[in-house]
Write a protein that holds these residues in place. Structure first.
Motif, PDB file in Angstrom:
ATOM      1  N   GLY A  36       5.302   2.350 -10.410  1.00 53.23           N
ATOM      2  CA  GLY A  36       4.560   3.510  -9.902  1.00 53.23           C
ATOM      3  C   GLY A  36       5.483   4.880 -10.298  1.00 53.23           C
ATOM      4  O   GLY A  36       5.008   5.968 -10.900  1.00 53.23           O
ATOM      5  N   LEU A  37       6.772   4.802  -9.877  1.00 54.63           N
ATOM      6  CA  LEU A  37       7.454   6.082 -10.034  1.00 54.63           C
ATOM      7  C   LEU A  37       7.947   6.163 -11.388  1.00 54.63           C
ATOM      8  O   LEU A  37       8.232   7.319 -11.986  1.00 54.63           O
ATOM      9  N   PHE A  38       8.076   5.029 -12.287  1.00 52.86           N
ATOM     10  CA  PHE A  38       8.402   5.110 -13.902  1.00 52.86           C
ATOM     11  C   PHE A  38       7.234   6.028 -14.348  1.00 52.86           C
ATOM     12  O   PHE A  38       7.660   6.847 -15.080  1.00 52.86           O
ATOM     13  N   VAL A  39       5.959   5.859 -14.110  1.00 56.03           N
ATOM     14  CA  VAL A  39       4.781   6.782 -14.433  1.00 56.03           C
ATOM     15  C   VAL A  39       5.111   8.124 -14.167  1.00 56.03           C
ATOM     16  O   VAL A  39       4.781   8.940 -14.776  1.00 56.03           O
ATOM     17  N   LYS A  65       0.747  -1.148   0.027  1.00 54.80           N
ATOM     18  CA  LYS A  65      -0.157   0.128   0.078  1.00 54.80           C
ATOM     19  C   LYS A  65       0.924   1.402   0.007  1.00 54.80           C
ATOM     20  O   LYS A  65       0.463   2.158  -0.494  1.00 54.80           O
ATOM     21  N   ASP A  66       1.888   1.254   0.713  1.00 57.96           N
ATOM     22  CA  ASP A  66       3.102   2.423   0.986  1.00 57.96           C
ATOM     23  C   ASP A  66       3.595   2.636  -0.511  1.00 57.96           C
ATOM     24  O   ASP A  66       3.774   3.734  -0.891  1.00 57.96           O
ATOM     25  N   ALA A  67       3.798   1.431  -1.130  1.00 54.66           N
ATOM     26  CA  ALA A  67       4.516   1.695  -2.502  1.00 54.66           C
ATOM     27  C   ALA A  67       3.536   2.467  -3.656  1.00 54.66           C
ATOM     28  O   ALA A  67       3.898   3.059  -4.297  1.00 54.66           O
ATOM     29  N   SER A 103       8.788  -3.896  -7.409  1.00 56.79           N
ATOM     30  CA  SER A 103       8.266  -3.873  -8.235  1.00 56.79           C
ATOM     31  C   SER A 103       7.092  -2.778  -8.562  1.00 56.79           C
ATOM     32  O   SER A 103       6.957  -1.906  -9.593  1.00 56.79           O
ATOM     33  N   ILE A 104       6.105  -2.735  -7.641  1.00 59.51           N
ATOM     34  CA  ILE A 104       5.129  -1.915  -7.665  1.00 59.51           C
ATOM     35  C   ILE A 104       5.504  -0.457  -7.446  1.00 59.51           C
ATOM     36  O   ILE A 104       5.262   0.362  -8.086  1.00 59.51           O
TER      37      ILE A 104
END
Length: 370
Positions: free
Chosen positions: A218-221, A77-79, A213-214
């Motif tokens: 997320g940071l990729f986007v 959830k944090d990720a 991975s999550i």
């Protein structure tokens, strides 16, 4: 001539118009040799904190196991929430820089990062500092306690043990911080930036590959949107006069170390975020009890190649690039491909530094104590 015009337009868009344009005009144009020196230095400086931070995270992991302590870990959830929180913080900073005087913001930010930077540098140097101290300097031990309540109901808020050598190291770090406050020199910026990055890779804990991975996806986007979709990230990075980025002058051959003005930069997020994932892979390697750190070495190399790709494309297109666009696929696909070929895919995705039940229980205990 077109590059100069582009620089002026970028300055006007990202800061406060006339003053920024005038400052850009005074900058010495980057030569090919100067750019190669700057980019090579940034790449090397990015690799150093990941390498040392990863091995320091292993040492910390072993110490936690010996003490039977569970570090605070990022949950799934944090990720998932992290890119949204980071986006809110980034846009808030953008609004603040637009509405308020940069002078006062810089003062507050500088003081804040002075305190954090001194603490990060002290944590990095204290062991080394204690080792080189001559025997003629006495090493006295101290303990700082802050206890609330009587004997039978007391609550211990602070319990810190330190030595006189630690105090001397802290004073040295504070002196370096004061030098940075005084001149904001790029070398001092990089010293504190590297300290932040190494501490980040060491202490920010990913418990398993799924959470990593999550976070990376997320940071990729996040990185693509805020760099390509708006000018927000570039504006904040250029306006934020704090050691949250590594910089190196492209005009160092012409103007030297002191007079350099034309800088290439790399944000610490592009180091720490992939770094904590690579550190997790090193701990996974050790859990396999093999003679080689295959996953760590291969992903470390993939990160290096991804960073070179970022620099190359940035140089070709003469524009800021979201480094995670190239780093995330490199860091995610490499260990998964190796695991698929080696038959370790199940082991990779089932690996956890600590069982999630233990992590959740430790968090519950912390909440009750608070």
């Amino acid at each position: 001539m077109s590059e100069t015009v582009d620089n002026i337009i970028e300055a006007v868009n990202s800061t406060n118009g006339t003053d920024a344009a005038e400052s850009i005009l005074k900058k010495t144009p980057a030569t090919f040799e100067g750019m190669m020196i700057a980019y090579s230095s940034l790449v090397i400086m990015a690799l150093v904190p990941i390498f040392f931070g990863a091995f320091r995270s292993v040492t910390l992991h072993i110490q936690n196991k010996i003490k039977k302590e569970v570090p605070e870990s990022m949950t799934a959830k944090d990720a998932m929430m992290f890119p949204l929180i980071a986006s809110g913080a980034l846009f808030s900073l953008y609004i603040v820089f637009r509405l308020f005087s940069k002078q006062y913001i810089d003062l507050l930010v500088t003081l804040y990062f002075y305190i954090l930077g001194v603490a990060a540098l002290h944590n990095l140097l204290c062991t080394w500092f204690n080792a080189i101290m001559p025997t003629c300097v006495p090493k006295k031990e101290y303990k700082l306690d802050f206890i609330e309540g009587a004997e039978d109901t007391k609550i211990e808020h602070i319990n810190v043990k330190f030595t006189s050598h630690d105090v001397l190291c802290f004073l040295l770090c504070a002196l370096l911080g004061t030098v940075y406050l005084y001149n904001k020199h790029w070398i001092m910026n990089n010293i504190f930036g590297l300290a932040f990055a190494i501490n980040g890779v060491e202490f920010v804990h990913l418990n398993n590959i799924k959470i990593g991975s999550i976070l990376l996806c997320g940071l990729f986007v996040y990185d693509i949107f805020w760099v390509f979709g708006t000018n927000v990230m570039v504006t904040v990075a250029k306006s934020f006069d704090a050691p949250i980025k590594l910089v190196f002058p492209q005009d160092i051959l012409e103007n030297g170390i002191v007079g350099a003005q034309n800088f290439a930069m790399l944000g610490l997020g592009d180091i720490v975020i992939p770094g904590i994932f690579i550190a997790l892979l090193l701990r996974f390697d050790l859990s396999l009890k093999r003679k080689t750190n295959l996953y760590f070495n291969a992903t470390f190399l993939a990160y290096f190649l991804g960073l070179l790709t970022t620099v190359f494309i940035m140089h070709v297109f003469k524009a800021a690039q979201p480094a995670l666009l190239y780093l995330v696929p490199a860091c995610l696909l490499t260990p998964m491909a190796i695991a698929l070929v080696s038959g370790d895919l199940k082991a990779l995705f089932s690996y956890e530094d600590h069982s999630m039940d233990t992590v959740e229980k430790s968090k519950t205990v912390e909440i009750k104590e608070d």
